[in-house]
Design an enzyme around this catalytic site. Structure first.
Site, PDB file in Angstrom:
ATOM      1  N   HIS A 241       0.879  -1.178   0.000  1.00 41.02           N
ATOM      2  CA  HIS A 241       0.000   0.000   0.000  1.00 41.02           C
ATOM      3  C   HIS A 241       0.917   1.228   0.000  1.00 41.02           C
ATOM      4  O   HIS A 241       1.471   1.592   1.034  1.00 41.02           O
ATOM      5  CB  HIS A 241      -0.880  -0.035   1.257  1.00 41.02           C
ATOM      6  CG  HIS A 241      -1.846   1.095   1.370  1.00 41.02           C
ATOM      7  ND1 HIS A 241      -3.218   0.917   1.396  1.00 41.02           N
ATOM      8  CD2 HIS A 241      -1.669   2.436   1.476  1.00 41.02           C
ATOM      9  CE1 HIS A 241      -3.827   2.073   1.517  1.00 41.02           C
ATOM     10  NE2 HIS A 241      -2.894   3.029   1.571  1.00 41.02           N
ATOM     11  N   CYS A 274      -3.393  11.354   4.091  1.00 42.31           N
ATOM     12  CA  CYS A 274      -3.380  10.990   5.500  1.00 42.31           C
ATOM     13  C   CYS A 274      -3.370  12.253   6.339  1.00 42.31           C
ATOM     14  O   CYS A 274      -2.387  12.997   6.320  1.00 42.31           O
ATOM     15  CB  CYS A 274      -2.162  10.125   5.825  1.00 42.31           C
ATOM     16  SG  CYS A 274      -2.067   9.691   7.568  1.00 42.31           S
ATOM     17  N   ASN A 283      -2.916   8.048  -2.144  1.00 36.25           N
ATOM     18  CA  ASN A 283      -2.461   6.729  -2.563  1.00 36.25           C
ATOM     19  C   ASN A 283      -2.038   6.777  -4.026  1.00 36.25           C
ATOM     20  O   ASN A 283      -2.461   7.652  -4.784  1.00 36.25           O
ATOM     21  CB  ASN A 283      -3.595   5.720  -2.416  1.00 36.25           C
ATOM     22  CG  ASN A 283      -4.092   5.585  -1.002  1.00 36.25           C
ATOM     23  OD1 ASN A 283      -3.417   5.031  -0.157  1.00 36.25           O
ATOM     24  ND2 ASN A 283      -5.292   6.103  -0.744  1.00 36.25           N
TER      25      ASN A 283
END
Length: 333
Positions: A241, A274, A283
């Site tokens: 990730h 985030c 992402n």
């Protein structure tokens, strides 16, 4: 008898020794080459959850449903639809149960939800969710900032979730954040990550996703991390990730492929970020990952054009630029 080898006289024993050495070297080179990449990769689409959860503007349930349905139509086999958390902490996820009730579920597609505690799991179960995810951090500092508890305390919270999931035949996926760097503690020892990941795996998580939450990882560090974690968890049970803060996400995914990892989380149009990691971008874009995988001849079952359309539609709705370089190139924007 003695033989001549490239004008050098060698004994049979010496020849045998060199044959063994050459075989080992060739084997090592072959293991590191692209020819040994996975034939198939599974993308875990986290856009509807991780991508939208930090958006400031309200997003209608119907628009979230349309995004999930668009992603299903594009061929995504795993979509993280929402999360069952307190609306006080994540207001954008307050309508997750309604989204699950309205999406057009396709056979063979996993529609998952994030459930940080037993109450969240019970909400997901009531909404008909058949797979959930739990998340821990690689550092106590990040864990405290993110979910207001230590790593140890967070893992303890998961025990009743795992018990309830087992009782209801629900699969559980695990996340570990800040695996290649923490905004508060800096560089992270891979052994520390391996310890947390191993705990999740031992608890019953069928797969553990390793998250570079602030996007500071590099390919070399990524390979070292996977080698360390793989000493405790099989590589086929690991996922990557990656955030693209430093522009390393695709390079880190390629490095992970070389290490035998074949599952990656990504977010359509690069949505997300985030809030606890200053400067962290979203992402890696699903479109960009898919374009690279297509170029490597790796199968995913996903239609790139439909995926681009899905990303562009949600970006237009949010009034933001598309975070996918591939989408911008294809769309001429």
């Amino acid at each position: 008898s003695w033989k001549k080898c490239n004008h050098v006289v060698c004994s049979p024993d010496a020849i045998r020794v060199w044959k063994v050495r050459i075989t080992r070297i060739a084997s090592g080179l072959q293991r590191k080459t692209p020819m040994n990449l996975p034939q198939h990769v599974r993308l875990v689409e986290v856009g509807p959850r991780d991508g939208l959860q930090n958006e400031k503007q309200p997003i209608e349930v119907a628009d979230k449903v349309r995004l999930v349905d668009d992603l299903s139509a594009a061929g995504l086999g795993y979509i993280e639809v929402g999360s069952f958390v307190s609306p006080k902490w994540v207001p954008q996820m307050a309508g997750s149960a309604e989204v699950f009730a309205q999406i057009q579920r396709k056979a063979g597609v996993t529609y998952a939800a994030l459930t940080p505690n037993l109450k969240g799991f019970e909400g997901a179960l009531e909404a008909g969710v058949r797979e959930v995810a739990v998340f821990a951090a690689a550092t106590d500092a990040f864990s405290q900032k993110n979910i207001n508890c230590s790593i140890k305390e967070s893992l303890e919270r998961f025990v009743p979730v795992m018990d309830a999931a087992k009782a209801n035949d629900i699969r559980v996926r695990g996340y570990v954040s800040c695996v290649l760097g923490c905004p508060y503690d800096g560089a992270i020892d891979p052994k520390q990550v391996a310890s947390v990941a191993a705990e999740l795996f031992a608890m019953g998580c069928y797969e553990v996703s390793l998250g570079d939450t602030i996007g500071t990882g590099t390919p070399g560090a990524t390979r070292q991390l996977i080698e360390t974690v793989a000493a405790q968890i099989p590589r086929e049970k690991l996922a990557g990730h990656f955030h693209d803060t430093y522009g390393q996400a695709l390079a880190n995914i390629y490095a992970s492929l070389l290490e035998g990892v074949s599952v990656f989380d990504s977010s359509v149009a690069g949505l997300g970020g985030c809030p606890y990691a200053k400067g962290a971008s979203g992402n890696v874009a699903s479109e960009d990952v898919l374009y690279m995988l297509n170029g490597l001849g790796i199968q995913t079952g996903i239609d790139l054009d439909q995926l681009i359309a899905a990303g562009q539609r949600i970006c237009a709705l949010l009034g933001r630029s598309n975070g996918s370089r591939v989408a911008r190139a294809r769309l001429g924007s």
